[in-house]
Design an enzyme around this catalytic site. Structure first.
Site, mmCIF file in Angstrom:
data_model
loop_
_atom_site.group_PDB
_atom_site.id
_atom_site.type_symbol
_atom_site.label_atom_id
_atom_site.label_comp_id
_atom_site.label_asym_id
_atom_site.label_seq_id
_atom_site.Cartn_x
_atom_site.Cartn_y
_atom_site.Cartn_z
ATOM 1 N N LYS A 37 0.756 -1.159 0.153
ATOM 2 C CA LYS A 37 -0.019 -0.109 -0.129
ATOM 3 C C LYS A 37 1.121 1.185 0.006
ATOM 4 O O LYS A 37 2.059 1.052 0.184
ATOM 5 C CB LYS A 37 -0.952 0.197 1.273
ATOM 6 C CG LYS A 37 -0.026 -0.088 2.613
ATOM 7 C CD LYS A 37 -0.872 -0.629 3.554
ATOM 8 C CE LYS A 37 -0.275 -0.488 5.129
ATOM 9 N NZ LYS A 37 -1.193 -1.255 6.095
ATOM 10 N N ARG A 136 -10.825 -1.088 14.759
ATOM 11 C CA ARG A 136 -10.607 -0.413 13.684
ATOM 12 C C ARG A 136 -11.337 -0.938 12.398
ATOM 13 O O ARG A 136 -11.903 -0.184 11.676
ATOM 14 C CB ARG A 136 -8.907 -0.417 13.333
ATOM 15 C CG ARG A 136 -8.370 0.854 12.509
ATOM 16 C CD ARG A 136 -7.098 0.870 12.458
ATOM 17 N NE ARG A 136 -6.608 -0.322 11.567
ATOM 18 C CZ ARG A 136 -5.338 -0.282 11.003
ATOM 19 N NH1 ARG A 136 -4.407 0.564 11.273
ATOM 20 N NH2 ARG A 136 -4.928 -1.417 10.340
ATOM 21 N N TYR A 258 16.812 27.938 12.505
ATOM 22 C CA TYR A 258 15.658 29.000 13.215
ATOM 23 C C TYR A 258 15.526 28.972 14.669
ATOM 24 O O TYR A 258 15.774 27.847 15.269
ATOM 25 C CB TYR A 258 14.226 28.611 12.600
ATOM 26 C CG TYR A 258 14.441 28.601 10.981
ATOM 27 C CD1 TYR A 258 14.160 29.826 10.473
ATOM 28 C CD2 TYR A 258 14.627 27.421 10.221
ATOM 29 C CE1 TYR A 258 14.151 29.893 9.142
ATOM 30 C CE2 TYR A 258 14.439 27.620 8.832
ATOM 31 C CZ TYR A 258 14.258 29.049 8.407
ATOM 32 O OH TYR A 258 14.306 29.103 6.829
ATOM 33 N N MET A 305 13.752 22.777 5.822
ATOM 34 C CA MET A 305 13.120 22.180 4.734
ATOM 35 C C MET A 305 14.192 21.773 3.539
ATOM 36 O O MET A 305 14.226 20.491 3.151
ATOM 37 C CB MET A 305 12.434 23.187 3.906
ATOM 38 C CG MET A 305 11.191 22.777 2.911
ATOM 39 S SD MET A 305 10.380 23.889 1.753
ATOM 40 C CE MET A 305 9.316 24.423 2.900
HETATM 41 C C1 LIG Z 1 -0.472 -2.173 6.748
HETATM 42 C C2 LIG Z 1 -0.958 -3.483 7.115
HETATM 43 C C3 LIG Z 1 -0.117 -4.678 7.167
HETATM 44 C C4 LIG Z 1 1.331 -4.536 6.970
HETATM 45 O O1 LIG Z 1 1.769 -4.007 8.412
HETATM 46 P P1 LIG Z 1 3.319 -4.128 8.758
HETATM 47 O O2 LIG Z 1 3.430 -3.690 10.055
HETATM 48 O O3 LIG Z 1 4.055 -2.971 7.762
HETATM 49 O O4 LIG Z 1 4.100 -5.291 8.224
HETATM 50 C C5 LIG Z 1 -0.630 -5.785 7.372
HETATM 51 N N1 LIG Z 1 -2.164 -5.928 7.571
HETATM 52 C C6 LIG Z 1 -2.912 -4.869 7.622
HETATM 53 C C7 LIG Z 1 -4.398 -4.939 7.695
HETATM 54 C C8 LIG Z 1 -2.314 -3.419 7.425
HETATM 55 O O5 LIG Z 1 -3.040 -2.367 7.268
#
Ligand SMILES: *Cc1c(COP(=O)(O)O)cnc(C)c1O
Length: 362
Positions: A37, A136, A258, A305
């Protein structure tokens, strides 16, 4: 070749393959699916997924439908199951079908839509996510029971995978892990013909009871340790380097950058480096994190930046020489901890301003 005047993000696909092999070994027997993702955690879903496919990965997960469509095109002519964690959202069914994407059913309305589709088509393949305590995403146990009891329910719906997600797997001592596992074991029994998976990267490193048939690996493929500290079995996939633009001498009382971000209390030598938070070096790491230069860790004094300043002690550094801000010496988990975040966020923030170079075959 890399341009010496610019920050450079190197993505090492051989290190990715190495990390996959480590996971295969750790998870003995379970399939290692790849979570790609957010454009492969910011590292490029196309090259990442193609190399993982060449390493025999056949299951991929993304969050959004559009990510799945893009990934299907990247993996054209390759056999791969692509799961969409967002599931079956209103208006999404045709697009899912057109790109042969498998929704991970996560809510009751999604389950009803999938049942309707199964009834109309005679067969519809989905994964189902069960909420075992993360609160969730996913169906409750009671909702899962209700779907199975629906008239004709499971006969037309092919549930190829039943999955859940652990909320505390980075801490093996957390009782929540065993609680979630117990709930998963119960619900998994409702889908005896489906494959099952509860572990992401961290879960794969818990004991064997968490592995089931399929592990959804994300961060550890990219070198992030399962306990949010470096794990030396894993290699850095992303390396960010940037050139030294200037070396300056500070006197006691001199302020750098800064506000009062840093004030020298003694004479010191610092290097001004041509990268900053616009290149993905998280600003919150200033005062806590380290770069790697001239063979040692060098404190990050300020991160702006476009520029950051490091304390170089008495090291000799040439103008134009690249220092490592993230990579095999400036470790992902160390930078994440210094910035008060997780390795996942460090990676997805690596921006497009740095020049990108892929090492190893895609
Ligand atoms: C992002 C995600 C993963 C991968 O998790 P990692 O900690 O990066 O291995 C697996 N399952 C779900 C549902 C996720 O949202």
């Amino acid at each position: 070749m890399t341009s010496p005047d610019r920050a450079c993000l190197t993505i090492d696909l051989d290190a990715l393959a190495h990390n996959r092999a480590v996971l295969v070994d750790v998870a003995r027997g379970a399939e290692i699916a790849a979570v790609v993702k957010a454009d492969g955690y910011g590292l490029g879903a196309g090259p990442i997924a193609r190399r993982l496919h060449a390493e025999r990965t056949r299951s991929f997960f993304v969050a959004r439908l559009a990510e799945g469509e893009a990934l299907r095109a990247e993996l054209a002519h390759r056999d791969a199951t692509i799961y969409i964690l967002d599931g079956l959202l209103p208006g999404g069914a045709e697009r899912l079908a057109a790109s042969r994407l498998t929704p991970v059913i996560a809510t009751v309305p999604q389950a009803n839509a999938a049942l309707a589709r199964a009834a109309a088509l005679g067969r519809y393949e989905v994964a189902i996510q069960i909420d075992t305590g993360m609160n969730r995403q996913g169906l409750s146990l009671a909702e899962a029971h209700a779907i199975i009891a629906a008239p004709g329910g499971l006969s037309a719906l092919t549930v190829s995978l039943v999955m859940s997600h652990l909320g505390s797997a980075t801490d093996p001592a957390e009782p929540r892990n065993a609680e979630q596992l117990a709930r998963f074991r119960e619900v998994r029994g409702l889908f005896p013909d489906s494959r099952a998976g509860i572990a992401a990267s961290a879960g794969a490193f818990l004991d064997a009871g968490y592995r089931y048939d399929l592990v959804r690996a994300g961060i550890s493929l990219f070198g992030g340790g399962p306990k949010e500290v470096p794990d030396l079995r894993l290699k850095a996939v992303a390396t960010l380097t940037a050139p030294v633009l200037d070396i300056r001498n500070l006197r006691p009382g001199d302020r750098v950058g800064y506000g009062s971000a840093f004030t020298a209390t003694r004479p010191m030598r610092v290097a001004v480096v041509g990268a900053g938070y616009a290149d993905g070096v998280i600003r919150a790491a200033m005062g806590k994190g380290h770069a790697w230069a001239a063979g040692a860790r060098r404190p990050l004094l300020t991160v702006n930046m476009d520029l950051l300043v490091i304390d170089i002690g008495d090291a000799t550094l040439a103008i134009g020489e690249h220092v490592e801000l993230l990579g095999p010496h400036a470790l992902l988990d160390d930078l994440a901890n210094a910035a008060g975040t997780v390795a996942h966020e460090v990676l997805v923030r690596l921006s497009s301003r740095a020049e990108r170079v892929y090492l190893g075959a895609a």
